[in-house]
Design an enzyme around this catalytic site. Structure first.
Site, short mmCIF file in Angstrom:
data_model
loop_
_atom_site.label_atom_id
_atom_site.label_comp_id
_atom_site.label_asym_id
_atom_site.label_seq_id
_atom_site.Cartn_x
_atom_site.Cartn_y
_atom_site.Cartn_z
N ARG A 183 -0.21 14.29 3.56
CA ARG A 183 -0.84 15.87 3.92
C ARG A 183 0.13 16.43 2.87
NH1 ARG A 183 -3.20 13.32 6.57
NH2 ARG A 183 -4.30 13.56 5.22
N HIS A 233 1.07 -1.27 -0.14
CA HIS A 233 0.18 0.21 -0.31
C HIS A 233 0.56 1.06 -0.13
CE1 HIS A 233 -3.02 3.09 0.98
NE2 HIS A 233 -2.75 2.94 2.60
#
Ligand SMILES: [Fe+2]
Length: 613
Positions: A424, A12
């Site tokens: 982010r 992932h």
């Protein structure tokens, strides 16, 4: 051993990171280059970027380090499936081919992919949680610290406690698969209709709408939680060992119905479930950090692993936990494993040397700005080739105009310097807006993000003024801490937790209510996910915020990631321009180039009637 390449892949969010003499030269996720969100492919593009950034030919690498160990992972997989036989056979048949073809011969696979890597360059493997722990401690400013890593699962470990000092990491305790706080949280994520491994953020954002009515049921039925934070899951309720889904019928009966399908309406009961698992997760983490403190005697704590992205829990650890200071790896998920793997090997080698230099005592993540940068000439040539209409301005004039646009409630795409590493956007690949605007939340969602969202945006706020707006007065440069908006700024008495009040369309309406003087960044429980911006940490972004503050008296801006729904954050000027013209961002700033949407040859749709999140 001077040049180390770290890699995470095949699970992932693949990534690569490069260390030269211990300094982090570059780190990036593969998704930013391939444009496939959470790309799990071998990160060839990210590796190529890292080597180019350091002008390092591949044959000058001293080692390649992979972020987990395939053999123990396969052993765990085999043990699990055999223990469940014949039920585990389906899982075995489904996953065994990829294990056998790719993962078990990972060393050979890496050599095949890395063309030009000399045979003499070793390919090394760290343990998964060793990589997380290294990513949490070694770039931190702490000379010594307790280190807690919490995620779904690595090889066997799901939670580890270590102590770091200087160049050394000492593992102390671990909790092993299948007992996993990350998997427990992901089970509720899936049950509430969000995607495992990326929707956990949405579940956390849903929690303030609900009541913790199931928390005791979770404690009684699903979890055997001990005082020291160690726990066991009751596997009668889960199906992840078989590999097909997270939860089973017994779980569904316990919580009153089948799983929510992704596009189904969000009901009050989903919000209650979100709030309940959030509360239990915080309780487990608070016990774990107390244990970490008691066991190590350290006053500082480092965190990594996917669960460390739960910034609501992080805020409570800071406020209620025993540690004086905490530092959280911004790429806390598996992408950060690439960096941690390289750091683990570098520092282990330093620890062996009698004359190794002391670790620096400043944050080594460089504000997480570890990705590609583009020169003004590259920006210009990119924009020209796209047929874009732009102006080039000096810094002063550009800031003056951007502040003026933001004050008129315009939405600005802000592309500056090196791209961020981790999930982010922190002022390099950001979309900015005015947090005081009551329209900004819905405008940015519908015109830019192409969704309706029940989650508010996050504020980027001047470090020197953060305490005026929020109940927080420390650095939070990576947007990983949630804290309350100051009472003096609150406007509404709606605390967001009224019984039965959550559900369906009401969520979006409620988050759009004005409940503070910073409505676009205030959640229904008056919390905010805060990024502090300092002059030393991010001078370019700080200068803009400073000017914004001087003109408006407001020290904060809305800072959301520069992407549209379902896409990775933009990487290049090319990506930024395409995102700009295909959304309704009003102005784009790339370096010192500014673009007005109205003047572009391609007109984007004004509003997208798309999905929700
Ligand atoms: Fe992990």
């Amino acid at each position: 051993m001077r040049h180390l390449l770290g890699i995470s892949a095949h699970y992932h969010d693949s990534a690569a990171a490069l260390l030269c003499d211990g300094r982090i030269m570059a780190a990036a996720q593969e998704e930013r280059f391939s444009r496939r969100k959470n790309d799990d492919a071998f990160p060839l593009r990210a590796i190529d970027y890292c080597l180019r950034e350091a002008s390092l030919p591949i044959d000058r690498l001293d080692a390649v380090v992979f972020y987990d160990k395939p053999i123990p992972k396969f052993a765990r997989f085999l043990e699990t499936t055999l223990a469940l036989a014949p039920g585990g056979l389906g899982t075995f048949l489904r996953f065994a081919p990829s294990w056998l073809a790719e993962k078990l011969n990972l060393r050979g696979h890496i050599r095949e992919e890395l063309k030009g890597l000399p045979e003499s360059v070793p390919i090394l493997f760290t343990e998964h949680h060793q990589a997380h722990a290294a990513s949490a401690f070694f770039p931190s400013p702490f000379p010594s610290a307790a280190i807690l890593t919490v995620d779904g699962v690595g090889e066997y470990a799901t939670t580890t406690l270590s102590r770091g000092e200087g160049h050394r990491l000492e593992p102390l305790e671990e909790i092993r698969f299948p007992h996993s706080l990350g998997l427990l949280y992901s089970a509720f994520t899936a049950y509430c209709g969000f995607r495992v491994n990326s929707g956990e953020y949405k579940l956390m954002g849903l929690a303030p709408y609900g009541r913790p009515v199931h928390a005791q049921r979770i404690r009684d039925e699903l979890l055997d939680l001990r005082e020291d934070g160690s726990f066991r899951l009751n596997l009668d309720y889960f199906d992840f060992l078989r590999g097909f889904q997270m939860t089973n019928d017994r779980f569904h009966r316990l919580f009153g119905g089948p799983p929510r399908r992704p596009e189904e309406r969000i009901e009050a009961r989903h919000a209650d479930l979100a709030r309940s698992i959030q509360e239990v997760t915080e309780e487990v983490l608070l016990r774990l950090v107390r244990q970490a403190h008691a066991r190590t005697g350290e006053s500082r704590l480092c965190l990594a692993g996917g669960v460390a992205l739960n910034c609501v829990a992080n805020g409570r650890i800071l406020r209620e936990g025993p540690f004086r200071e905490i530092w959280i790896q911004p790429a806390a998920g598996d992408a950060g494993g690439a960096l941690g793997a390289a750091l683990a090997v570098w520092h282990a080698a330093q620890a062996q040397k009698a004359d190794s230099e002391a670790r620096p005592t400043q944050d080594q993540m460089q504000g997480a700005r570890l990705g590609p940068d583009y020169s003004e000439a590259e920006v210009e040539s990119s924009l020209q080739s796209l047929g874009a209409v732009f102006e080039r301005l000096d810094d002063d004039e550009m800031d003056r105009r951007v502040v003026g646009w933001l004050a008129q409630e315009k939405v600005v795409g802000w592309f500056q310097g090196r791209m961020e590493f981790g999930p982010r956007a922190l002022g390099s690949r950001s979309i900015l807006g005015d947090p005081r605007s009551s329209r900004m939340q819905s405008q940015m969602n519908l015109r830019v993000k192409f969704r309706e969202s029940f989650r508010p945006f996050a504020p980027a706020v001047l470090r020197e003024h953060v305490a005026e707006c929020f109940e927080l007065d420390i650095d939070s440069p990576y947007m990983l801490l949630v804290a309350p908006v100051r009472a003096a700024l609150r406007r509404s008495d709606d605390s967001g937790a009224a019984p039965g009040s959550a559900g369906g369309e009401d969520l979006v309406a409620r988050v759009n209510q004005v409940r503070s003087t910073l409505p676009a960044v205030t959640h229904v429980d008056w919390s905010a996910r805060i990024q502090t911006v300092s002059a030393e940490g991010n001078p370019r972004f700080h200068r803009l915020l400073h000017r914004w503050h001087a003109q408006t008296g407001c020290p904060a801006l809305v800072n959301t990631s520069f992407n549209v729904r379902g896409e990775p954050i933009v990487c290049s000027p090319d990506d930024a321009y395409r995102c700009f013209v295909n959304s309704a961002i009003d102005y784009l700033v790339v370096g010192n180039h500014v673009l007005d949407r109205e003047r572009q040859p391609v007109k984007p749709p004004q509003v997208f009637e798309g999905g929700r999140d």
